[in-house]
Design a protein around this motif. Structure first.
Motif, mmCIF file in Angstrom:
data_model
loop_
_atom_site.group_PDB
_atom_site.id
_atom_site.type_symbol
_atom_site.label_atom_id
_atom_site.label_comp_id
_atom_site.label_asym_id
_atom_site.label_seq_id
_atom_site.Cartn_x
_atom_site.Cartn_y
_atom_site.Cartn_z
ATOM 1 N N ALA A 17 0.833 -1.205 0.000
ATOM 2 C CA ALA A 17 0.000 0.000 0.000
ATOM 3 C C ALA A 17 0.868 1.254 0.000
ATOM 4 O O ALA A 17 0.569 2.230 -0.708
ATOM 5 N N MET A 18 1.947 1.244 0.775
ATOM 6 C CA MET A 18 2.859 2.385 0.801
ATOM 7 C C MET A 18 3.505 2.589 -0.563
ATOM 8 O O MET A 18 3.669 3.720 -1.033
ATOM 9 N N MET A 19 3.861 1.491 -1.235
ATOM 10 C CA MET A 19 4.447 1.586 -2.568
ATOM 11 C C MET A 19 3.433 2.139 -3.562
ATOM 12 O O MET A 19 3.763 2.956 -4.431
ATOM 13 N N LEU A 44 2.913 -2.223 -9.702
ATOM 14 C CA LEU A 44 3.183 -3.322 -8.786
ATOM 15 C C LEU A 44 2.134 -4.403 -8.979
ATOM 16 O O LEU A 44 0.934 -4.129 -8.935
ATOM 17 N N ASP A 45 2.594 -5.634 -9.196
ATOM 18 C CA ASP A 45 1.707 -6.794 -9.192
ATOM 19 C C ASP A 45 1.990 -7.563 -7.909
ATOM 20 O O ASP A 45 3.006 -8.252 -7.802
ATOM 21 N N LEU A 54 7.628 -5.616 -9.851
ATOM 22 C CA LEU A 54 7.477 -4.266 -10.377
ATOM 23 C C LEU A 54 7.655 -4.261 -11.884
ATOM 24 O O LEU A 54 8.461 -5.027 -12.428
ATOM 25 N N TYR A 55 6.903 -3.393 -12.557
ATOM 26 C CA TYR A 55 6.954 -3.290 -14.011
ATOM 27 C C TYR A 55 7.122 -1.823 -14.381
ATOM 28 O O TYR A 55 6.446 -0.951 -13.831
ATOM 29 N N LEU A 164 10.744 -6.553 -12.599
ATOM 30 C CA LEU A 164 11.662 -6.697 -11.472
ATOM 31 C C LEU A 164 10.965 -7.472 -10.342
ATOM 32 O O LEU A 164 10.196 -6.885 -9.578
ATOM 33 N N PRO A 165 11.192 -8.796 -10.251
ATOM 34 C CA PRO A 165 10.665 -9.545 -9.107
ATOM 35 C C PRO A 165 11.353 -9.058 -7.824
ATOM 36 O O PRO A 165 12.583 -8.974 -7.777
ATOM 37 N N ILE A 166 10.578 -8.723 -6.826
ATOM 38 C CA ILE A 166 11.135 -8.164 -5.596
ATOM 39 C C ILE A 166 11.696 -9.287 -4.724
ATOM 40 O O ILE A 166 10.956 -10.158 -4.271
#
Length: 213
Positions: A17-19, A44-45, A54-55, A164-166
């Motif tokens: 949520a912050m992101m 963000l997915d 992230l995309y 970018l997989p976190i």
């Protein structure tokens, strides 16, 4: 980032949520040409991978994408609301005077290694999704199909996409939790009285935090 335990955020939905509240993130890499940083809107997915993925995209002329292609670890910084905290907000100032200025803020750091892509179909879907997100709520939202197809095709050739997989997430919510209840209340009321929207946002967050405790 330096993150005392009182300020640590570990709840994954809260981190996401912050992101999501941050409209423009900072992508940082270190590669052949040293440190590089780009300011980018990202998607963000939360369902892709244990921490989400992230995309985003950047200009093909931006050399930073070569760092991603080479497998460099990336740091993505999501900065939330922030506010200066005056010592005058603390009731303890009148008691002993042992107070100094500080800053309250929210931040999330995401780490991972990206996959770079140039496939026109994937790029078009990405640009369309980003557009839909930021056009939402407008009376007449712009759609990617509103522009001539040939023009869009030429623009897509000028960008590079990435996924970018976190691998790791760090969250910080510094809202005066290390102060006494009286000082916390003083900061909350001091920020709420400000005309600055970010000060008021921090005051609301501090109120919400105190309500849950």
């Amino acid at each position: 980032m330096y993150n005392p335990q009182a300020f640590v955020v570990e709840d994954l939905p809260q981190l996401h949520a912050m992101m999501g509240d941050c409209r423009l993130a900072v992508l940082i890499t270190h590669g052949e040409h040293g440190l590089q940083a780009s300011h980018l809107p990202l998607l963000l997915d939360p369902q892709q991978g244990p921490n989400g993925s992230l995309y985003g995209h950047m200009a093909r002329a931006n050399p930073q994408w070569h760092d991603l292609e080479a497998g460099a670890e990336a740091l993505v910084v999501f900065a939330g609301a922030d506010a200066y905290v005056s010592p005058g907000f603390y009731p303890s100032k009148a008691e002993h005077g042992k107070v100094v200025p500080t800053w309250n803020y929210l931040a999330v750091h995401a780490y991972g290694r990206a996959e770079v892509f140039s496939d026109p179909h994937r790029l078009r879907n990405l640009v369309g999704a980003l557009t839909d997100r930021h056009e939402a709520g407008r009376a007449q939202p712009w759609k990617i199909d509103d522009a001539p197809a040939q023009y869009i095709d030429s623009m897509l050739k000028a960008i590079v996409g990435f996924t970018l997989p976190i691998q790791r997430l760090e969250g910080k919510r510094k809202l005066s939790q290390n102060r006494s209840p009286a000082d916390i209340s003083g900061v909350r009321h001091g920020l709420a009285a400000s005309l600055d929207p970010q000060d008021q946002a921090l005051a609301h967050l501090m109120h919400d935090l105190s309500s849950k405790e």
